[in-house]
Each structure stands twice: as C-alpha cells, then as structure tokens.
Write a protein that holds these residues in place. Structure first.
Motif, PDB file in Angstrom:
ATOM      1  N   SER A  85       0.824  -1.110  -0.040  1.00 34.44           N
ATOM      2  CA  SER A  85      -0.085   0.058  -0.073  1.00 34.44           C
ATOM      3  C   SER A  85       1.038   1.221  -0.128  1.00 34.44           C
ATOM      4  CB  SER A  85      -0.944  -0.022   1.269  1.00 34.44           C
ATOM      5  OG  SER A  85      -1.545   1.313   1.427  1.00 34.44           O
ATOM      6  N   ARG A  86       0.199   2.299  -0.276  1.00 26.30           N
ATOM      7  CA  ARG A  86       1.084   3.482  -0.350  1.00 26.30           C
ATOM      8  C   ARG A  86       1.591   4.148   1.024  1.00 26.30           C
ATOM      9  NH1 ARG A  86      -1.384   7.999  -4.203  1.00 26.30           N
ATOM     10  NH2 ARG A  86      -3.087   6.946  -3.233  1.00 26.30           N
ATOM     11  N   ASN A  87       0.498   4.006   1.849  1.00 24.23           N
ATOM     12  CA  ASN A  87       0.934   4.562   3.436  1.00 24.23           C
ATOM     13  C   ASN A  87       1.102   2.866   4.038  1.00 24.23           C
ATOM     14  OD1 ASN A  87      -1.647   4.142   2.911  1.00 24.23           O
ATOM     15  ND2 ASN A  87      -2.299   5.641   4.198  1.00 24.23           N
ATOM     16  N   ASN A  88       2.290   2.901   4.390  1.00 24.38           N
ATOM     17  CA  ASN A  88       2.752   1.610   5.079  1.00 24.38           C
ATOM     18  C   ASN A  88       2.093   1.628   6.615  1.00 24.38           C
ATOM     19  OD1 ASN A  88       4.152  -0.557   5.611  1.00 24.38           O
ATOM     20  ND2 ASN A  88       5.927   0.357   5.725  1.00 24.38           N
ATOM     21  N   VAL A  89       1.092   1.205   6.864  1.00 22.99           N
ATOM     22  CA  VAL A  89       0.346   1.346   8.095  1.00 22.99           C
ATOM     23  C   VAL A  89      -0.593   0.105   8.285  1.00 22.99           C
ATOM     24  CG1 VAL A  89      -1.491   2.296   9.518  1.00 22.99           C
ATOM     25  CG2 VAL A  89       0.171   3.967   8.275  1.00 22.99           C
TER      26      VAL A  89
ATOM     27  N   LEU B  38      10.102   3.208  22.087  1.00 22.35           N
ATOM     28  CA  LEU B  38       9.181   4.237  22.198  1.00 22.35           C
ATOM     29  C   LEU B  38       8.736   4.191  20.427  1.00 22.35           C
ATOM     30  CD1 LEU B  38       8.115   7.412  23.899  1.00 22.35           C
ATOM     31  CD2 LEU B  38       8.603   7.447  21.483  1.00 22.35           C
ATOM     32  N   ILE B  39       7.432   4.228  19.993  1.00 25.56           N
ATOM     33  CA  ILE B  39       6.850   4.352  18.622  1.00 25.56           C
ATOM     34  C   ILE B  39       5.814   5.154  18.716  1.00 25.56           C
ATOM     35  CG2 ILE B  39       5.746   3.273  16.587  1.00 25.56           C
ATOM     36  CD1 ILE B  39       7.444   0.523  17.738  1.00 25.56           C
ATOM     37  N   THR B  40       6.036   6.345  17.795  1.00 28.38           N
ATOM     38  CA  THR B  40       4.735   7.280  17.540  1.00 28.38           C
ATOM     39  C   THR B  40       3.896   6.784  16.399  1.00 28.38           C
ATOM     40  OG1 THR B  40       6.651   9.068  17.736  1.00 28.38           O
ATOM     41  CG2 THR B  40       4.636   9.533  16.759  1.00 28.38           C
ATOM     42  N   PRO B  41       2.492   6.892  16.897  1.00 31.77           N
ATOM     43  CA  PRO B  41       1.710   6.188  15.839  1.00 31.77           C
ATOM     44  C   PRO B  41       1.275   7.093  14.625  1.00 31.77           C
ATOM     45  CG  PRO B  41       0.632   7.151  18.072  1.00 31.77           C
ATOM     46  CD  PRO B  41       2.080   7.239  18.009  1.00 31.77           C
ATOM     47  N   VAL B  42       0.466   6.588  13.845  1.00 32.46           N
ATOM     48  CA  VAL B  42       0.245   7.225  12.524  1.00 32.46           C
ATOM     49  C   VAL B  42      -1.113   7.543  12.665  1.00 32.46           C
ATOM     50  CG1 VAL B  42       0.315   7.166  10.065  1.00 32.46           C
ATOM     51  CG2 VAL B  42       1.995   5.838  11.290  1.00 32.46           C
ATOM     52  N   ARG B  43      -1.417   8.822  12.259  1.00 33.98           N
ATOM     53  CA  ARG B  43      -2.776   9.381  12.174  1.00 33.98           C
ATOM     54  C   ARG B  43      -3.492   8.886  10.839  1.00 33.98           C
ATOM     55  NH1 ARG B  43      -6.008  14.257  13.934  1.00 33.98           N
ATOM     56  NH2 ARG B  43      -4.099  15.198  14.682  1.00 33.98           N
ATOM     57  N   THR B  44      -4.574   8.146  11.172  1.00 31.70           N
ATOM     58  CA  THR B  44      -5.320   7.615   9.728  1.00 31.70           C
ATOM     59  C   THR B  44      -6.643   8.151   9.615  1.00 31.70           C
ATOM     60  OG1 THR B  44      -5.929   5.669  11.065  1.00 31.70           O
ATOM     61  CG2 THR B  44      -4.069   5.375   9.695  1.00 31.70           C
ATOM     62  N   PHE B  45      -7.004   9.372  10.320  1.00 28.86           N
ATOM     63  CA  PHE B  45      -8.485   9.778  10.410  1.00 28.86           C
ATOM     64  C   PHE B  45      -8.272  11.404  10.203  1.00 28.86           C
ATOM     65  CE2 PHE B  45      -7.317   8.366  14.568  1.00 28.86           C
ATOM     66  CZ  PHE B  45      -7.570   9.576  15.347  1.00 28.86           C
TER      67      PHE B  45
ATOM     68  N   ILE C 213      -5.344   1.836  17.271  1.00 35.30           N
ATOM     69  CA  ILE C 213      -4.099   2.655  16.968  1.00 35.30           C
ATOM     70  C   ILE C 213      -3.468   2.088  15.558  1.00 35.30           C
ATOM     71  CG2 ILE C 213      -2.603   1.245  18.378  1.00 35.30           C
ATOM     72  CD1 ILE C 213      -1.628   3.979  19.441  1.00 35.30           C
ATOM     73  N   SER C 214      -2.888   3.017  14.989  1.00 34.64           N
ATOM     74  CA  SER C 214      -2.269   2.487  13.815  1.00 34.64           C
ATOM     75  C   SER C 214      -0.711   2.927  13.972  1.00 34.64           C
ATOM     76  CB  SER C 214      -2.847   3.201  12.575  1.00 34.64           C
ATOM     77  OG  SER C 214      -4.240   2.876  12.212  1.00 34.64           O
ATOM     78  N   PHE C 215       0.129   2.093  13.274  1.00 37.32           N
ATOM     79  CA  PHE C 215       1.341   2.354  13.211  1.00 37.32           C
ATOM     80  C   PHE C 215       2.221   1.911  12.141  1.00 37.32           C
ATOM     81  CE2 PHE C 215       0.420  -1.208  15.793  1.00 37.32           C
ATOM     82  CZ  PHE C 215       1.191  -2.223  15.417  1.00 37.32           C
ATOM     83  N   ASN C 216       3.464   2.356  11.888  1.00 37.28           N
ATOM     84  CA  ASN C 216       4.171   1.874  10.961  1.00 37.28           C
ATOM     85  C   ASN C 216       4.921   0.415  11.322  1.00 37.28           C
ATOM     86  OD1 ASN C 216       6.775   0.986   9.461  1.00 37.28           O
ATOM     87  ND2 ASN C 216       7.046   3.460   8.890  1.00 37.28           N
TER      88      ASN C 216
ATOM     89  N   SER D 274      -2.988   7.394  23.996  1.00 38.84           N
ATOM     90  CA  SER D 274      -4.023   7.566  23.452  1.00 38.84           C
ATOM     91  C   SER D 274      -3.838   7.166  21.915  1.00 38.84           C
ATOM     92  CB  SER D 274      -4.358   9.330  23.319  1.00 38.84           C
ATOM     93  OG  SER D 274      -3.560   9.819  22.354  1.00 38.84           O
ATOM     94  N   PRO D 275      -4.526   7.396  20.929  1.00 40.18           N
ATOM     95  CA  PRO D 275      -4.262   6.725  19.398  1.00 40.18           C
ATOM     96  C   PRO D 275      -3.160   7.808  18.999  1.00 40.18           C
ATOM     97  CG  PRO D 275      -6.739   6.748  19.831  1.00 40.18           C
ATOM     98  CD  PRO D 275      -5.903   7.458  21.144  1.00 40.18           C
ATOM     99  N   LEU D 276      -2.895   9.066  19.321  1.00 39.21           N
ATOM    100  CA  LEU D 276      -2.080   9.866  18.614  1.00 39.21           C
ATOM    101  C   LEU D 276      -0.776  10.051  19.602  1.00 39.21           C
ATOM    102  CD1 LEU D 276      -4.464  12.201  16.860  1.00 39.21           C
ATOM    103  CD2 LEU D 276      -3.377  10.423  16.028  1.00 39.21           C
ATOM    104  N   ARG D 277      -0.729   9.452  20.610  1.00 38.77           N
ATOM    105  CA  ARG D 277       0.357   9.700  21.617  1.00 38.77           C
ATOM    106  C   ARG D 277       1.280   8.377  21.425  1.00 38.77           C
ATOM    107  NH1 ARG D 277      -1.031  12.645  26.408  1.00 38.77           N
ATOM    108  NH2 ARG D 277       1.214  12.186  26.931  1.00 38.77           N
ATOM    109  N   PRO D 278       2.700   8.646  21.381  1.00 42.90           N
ATOM    110  CA  PRO D 278       3.725   7.575  21.318  1.00 42.90           C
ATOM    111  C   PRO D 278       3.218   6.545  22.405  1.00 42.90           C
ATOM    112  CG  PRO D 278       4.773   9.634  21.551  1.00 42.90           C
ATOM    113  CD  PRO D 278       3.404   9.918  21.687  1.00 42.90           C
TER     114      PRO D 278
END
Lengths: 379, 379
Positions: free
Chosen positions: A284-288, A372-379, A328-331, A353-357
């Motif tokens: 996919s184009r965005n690898n999530v 620690l991983i920072t999530p990806v915003r998908t919405f 939550i979505s992440f790389n 939270s879905p947008l916090r590491p």
C-alpha cells in the motif's frame, strides 16, 4: 621490512581491520592497509577517516608463527592484497618490501609482486588519554548497541540523530537513539562508579561496525574519550571513531509516565503477526497496520490492507490486556525492529491515546530497556 | 474451489513452480500462479512464456494432507502469495475462492483476503506427444547441463549460441555449447537405442532452471519433443521450454585431432593457480594470463600481470609434460569455468600452437567430455 607469518592468523586481523577500509574514499592512501613490523610484532591499520581500526599481532605468540626478519612499514592496496592473502597456496606467507615500495608476497611456489605506498604518508591516528576509561562486558555492550542503533536516523538532514547519545553519571550508562518517529533507550549499571561523566554522540555506523568486531567469546570492551574521538579497546584491537558534534535533543520528556491501555505479549509471536500484517501494508502507499484492543472481551486484533491486493486480519493472543478500548495505527517496520530487539521474551506495551507515542518494555526488566513508537494518524 | 493442505508440502511445489514465474513479464497474468483443484489433486502452474512448470500435488498421498472440498481454478499474484504462505502461523492452510475471484487464505487465527484472476485467461501449455521420449538419470543429466551451459553465449547478437545443441542418434546423446571463444561437449551413451533422432537447441537459461529442479535423490528425467517445445518430466513435475530456431554451427571440425604439447594436471590445484594469476589480470585492461610449458626441464609456469598493481608468477606441478616448448596466453575466466566443470580429477590439456584452440579432457575418460578454449594473441 620482511616477515613470515601464519596466513590464518594474519587473515583474521586483516578482516578485522578491513572493516574500516572503504574503496570509496576521497583520500587515496586510505584505500590501503598499513603494515608496521617492529619488535612487538606486526601492526595492521585501516581507516576511512570516520573509523580507524588498529590490530597488533604479537611476535611472542607461537600461534601466529610470526618471524620478523627486518622491521619497517608499508601501505598496500587493501582489497587487492586481501584477495591475494585469501588465495595463497600454503599455510604460511612471507612479505618482503624490496626497493621503491615494491612488495613481494610469497607462499609455496606462488609469488606476487605488488606496488605499495610510503607509510609515512598515512594519516596518524589520534592520541587519546587513558584516564576516563570504563570497561564493559562484550556481550552486554553488543546487546546495547544492537538495541539502540535500530532507532538511529539514516537521514543526513539532522546529522545529530544519526548517532547514539551516551551519557554516564556515576555508575549509570545511558544510551538513547531516536529518528524522531521512534526511540530506543538502554540503561546499564556499571560494576563501579566511573570517575568521569560522559555526554557524547557516537555515529550509529561506527557502533554497528564495532559490534561486529566483538567476538562471541565475550571479551571486555574498554571505552575512553578525547575531545572529538572515542577509542574502544578489545584485546589487542583498537577501534577509533569520531564523535558527532552538537547538542542531542532532550529525550527524557518524550517517554510517557502513565498508560490508559496496557497489553502483554510474547515478543516473538507478536513479531510474526506484525510481519504477516505488513505483507499487505507494504503493498500500500501508506505503510500502516492497525491494532485494536478491547480489554472487556480480552481481544486484540491486527489489520493490514492494500487497496490493490487485499487485506489481512489476525486475532492476537495477549497474555494480559487491561484499560480502555483502543484503536491505533503504526508503521509496522518500526514495530518489527523494536520487537526483534527484545528477542524471545515477554513484553508489555503501554498506550495512552491513538495519537500519543506508545512504549514497549520487557515485562521482567521494565526499567533498563524501553522502545517508543509514534503512531500514525489515519483519520 | 476450496481446499486444505499441509503448508510445507504446498510450499515445496510452490517454490518449484515459481522458478518459471518472473515479475518482469509483458503478459500481466504470467506474474500469477495458477492453481487448479480437481479429483487428482492440486495442480500448480507457473510460466514466463519461455519456460513453463507444472506440479501436481496428489490428493491420495497422506503426507500432503490435501482435502479438496470443492474443485475449481484461480490465478493468484505469485510473489505476494508465496510471501503469505511462507509466513502463515500453522502447519496447515485453507484456501477458499469466494465471490469474484476473491480468495481467502486462512491458517490459525490469521486470515488473508486477496484478489485473484480468472484462470480461464491463463495461457494454455503446449501439448506434446509421448512418442519420442528418452529417459536419463537425474544425476547424469544435471552434470551434463552444468558442464555445457558454462560455454553458452550470453550475447543476444547470435541468439542460436545462447542454447545448448542436443543431438541424438541411436544410443548417443551429444550436447554441445559454444560462445565462439570456447566450447564444451558432453556425450552420454543411453542404456538402449532411442527410436527417434533429435537435433534441437535448448536455451541455456531453461537448462539452468531445469538443473536446479533435479533434486539430490537422483530422480529419472524424461525428455520428449514437439516441433518447437521440449518437455522434461521429473516425478510429478512437468518442465516445458521453447526451443531455439535456426541451424547450430558445425562444431565437430573445431576440435583438433592432434597435439604437439600435452600436459597433465590435477584440475583443482590448477584451478587455484589460475585463480591467483587472474587476481592480477582482472585489474588489467586485457584480462589475459600466460602459461609457459617446457617438457625438457618439466617446468610449467603461469604469469599474471597488471601494469598498475603488479604481477604474479607461479610454478605449476604438472603430473606429466610432453612435446614442444610452448608459450600461450588465454582468458583466465574461461579456464576457471572449464576447470571447475571437471571437479576433483586429473585432466589432460593438449596444445597445437600458441594461436590454435587447446583442449581439456579428463585423463580417465577423454572420449565423453571435452572443453575447448581459444587462446588470446598477445604479440
């Protein structure tokens, strides 16, 4: 300069020193290997200006079968000389510098004559005081390197992030790396308090090469610093690296203290699941990939999706799952690197939270190693 | 179409068939793997238009754990599907074609849904009569391939030379390849006279892939021909290759009948010497090594030279050396390929003059295997 040596003993150190030699250098003499024969033995040196490695083959160790007939120094084309040494027919070889830097390498009935360079033109290695030395077990240090370099940035836009930040206060050695999307931090408690304090940034590439030089028989690694260089000593090998200059960002505030959702997994089986999910996200184009956690029914599910190819869904088996419901979505590549660094162990992932590491720690030793991983915003 | 199968059994044939599947094809459906489930079992097909491979997994072999719930056919993206199958969590997997060629692959708690293609659009494989079949031992045929393909040309300027020329008359199978600088010829005597005569050219690439499919347990290889195709059958696998069209040059006249200088060597130790000499010739613009032979003092010497780097000289130890004194130069890469094809054996090299081709044969079996190399003029 003339000596005879056991070829296997010579090749071993030649391979070690060659890690520092690059054929892509702007300084032609650095494509060469420097050889110095003196009363102690034979010293091999390789350097790419960032890293320099020096290895001493002792004259008094009978395994080396080193007989120095006359002392001296020469620089030989490294790649080419290595190919020759590898292919020589006998167990021993003789190297003889004749006139005008011409060097004769003989073994059995094979005789090579190659053109060398004047060793006086080879750059000098930095001199580093022995005062601030600390000593680490090779196994522990190699683990620390492998666990942190994964988070190092490979973008030259912020050069400081291509290194691992080492700080030493009393008996606490802290190593941190971040590429601003993820972070890896490892703490080691030294057996004794160090006399000095460190605050240095060592290039990730140097550490990767260094870790490869730490053999499986767990040698001690001694580390000491000068203004702009670090020197690691492993047995009779010296490994120099330049330091990165600048101020490393303050990473201590990035790590969240509290969690609203927490899950425990077997690192290896979660890794396999993320690998499956990433098969589709890579197309996919965005690898999530997406993870949903529901502590009420104890269900955790991972999703991967590619509009062109299809999708994957897998129910995970957390050992424990507590706190709020979460999506939550992440790389997945960051997640895979992090999970691999734990090996075969239980880990705890803590989310706010879905947008916090979010953070990953070994369940058994949550203080000394954290990813620690920072999530990806998908919405 | 729906079936459950043992994943390892399926992967084995998937890997075999994938040899024929290329992601660089102008026919999009050929990037796919065709699956057909019928009463016999499951048939996998892969093709790149030049080569096609078909493998049958029997329903009645309990090792396959194959249970076909409903018959049918589908084409799935090969590389991607292979990655999925490799990473599935359990020993078994279920594949279910739902609506509109959507295919669900499940194993344990992991479930993939991917987009397939209509198997009716997949090209049909050629039909080949069974009449002219000959049968060879897998070991012997693999050896024949590996010994001849080394001399195949990889230049498309004379496409006919990119193949191996097979001729069959009575019980004599002859395989010849030449790129016009060297030649390799292997003869096999069949256990019984064949009913047909062959005169075909099989692409070197096809043979290389075929040799990789011949497993170490020495299966029989059956070979049969049609107008423009050859079909090899190995157990339950069919390997189709197109033939090259045109007339292969008459190579029989190229092989000299007489020799003025002749030398016997251990192939493996001569190979090591040529490899050493070629280290220097590779650095030179014209990649040539020189060999001198003198039967009077029994001396053979090999020389390599690069004006920039240096030179190498090595005295060889021929088992026997007869005939005229000779100095000859050749491309060491051709010599290395030829020597490797003999393995660990004694060989005889026969020379006529510094500018005429010389031949290498196994001392023990000089009739059935011959390598020919054209020397290089250096004066």
């Amino acid at each position: 300069m003339k000596f005879t040596i056991n070829r296997a003993a010579f090749l071993k150190e030649l391979n070690n020193v060659s890690r520092a030699i690059s054929s892509k250098t702007t300084i032609p003499i650095l494509t060469g290997l420097k050889l110095v024969a003196d009363d102690n033995g034979l010293t091999l040196t390789g350097s790419d200006a960032d890293i320099s490695i020096e290895a001493l083959i002792h004259a008094d160790d009978p395994d080396n079968q080193l007989a120095i007939e006359s002392t001296g120094a020469i620089v030989l084309p490294a790649r080419f000389f290595g190919d020759i040494v590898k292919r020589l027919p006998e167990d021993n070889m003789t190297l003889d510098v004749t006139e005008g830097f011409q060097t004769e390498i003989t073994s059995g009935s094979a005789s090579f004559t190659i053109n060398g360079l004047d060793a006086n033109n080879y750059p000098r290695l930095p001199e580093i005081d022995a005062t601030d030395a600390i000593t680490l077990s090779g196994d522990v240090f190699r683990e620390l390197i492998n666990q942190t370099v994964i988070a190092v940035s490979n973008q030259e836009s912020r050069p400081i992030l291509t290194g691992v930040h080492f700080t030493l206060v009393d008996d606490q050695l802290l190593a941190v790396a971040t590429d601003s999307h993820r972070l890896s931090q490892r703490k080691i408690t030294l057996p004794t308090s160090a006399s000095a304090t460190y605050d240095v940034i060592i290039p990730g590439k140097s550490l990767t090469e260094l870790s490869r030089m730490i053999s499986d028989d767990n040698p001690d690694v001694e580390m000491r610093l000068s203004d702009n260089q670090v020197l690691f000593t492993i047995d009779d090998r010296l490994f120099y690296s330049r330091l990165l200059e600048g101020n490393y960002p303050d990473t201590s505030r990035l790590i969240p203290k509290e969690a609203t959702t927490s899950a425990e997994f077997d690192a290896k089986s979660l890794l396999a699941s993320v690998e499956r999910a990433s098969l589709l996200s890579h197309e996919s184009r965005n690898n999530v990939v997406k993870l949903t956690l529901n502590s009420e029914d104890g269900k955790a599910t991972i999703f991967g999706n590619s509009p062109d190819v299809g999708n994957v869904e897998e129910e995970l088996t957390p050992k424990e799952l507590t706190g709020d419901e979460l999506e939550i979505s992440f790389n997945p590549d960051y997640m895979k690197d992090a999970l691999r660094s734990f090996g075969q162990t239980e880990i705890r992932i803590a989310f706010t939270s879905p947008l916090r590491p979010f953070t990953l720690v070994p369940t058994e030793d949550s203080e000394n190693f954290i990813q620690l991983i920072t999530p990806v915003r998908t919405f």
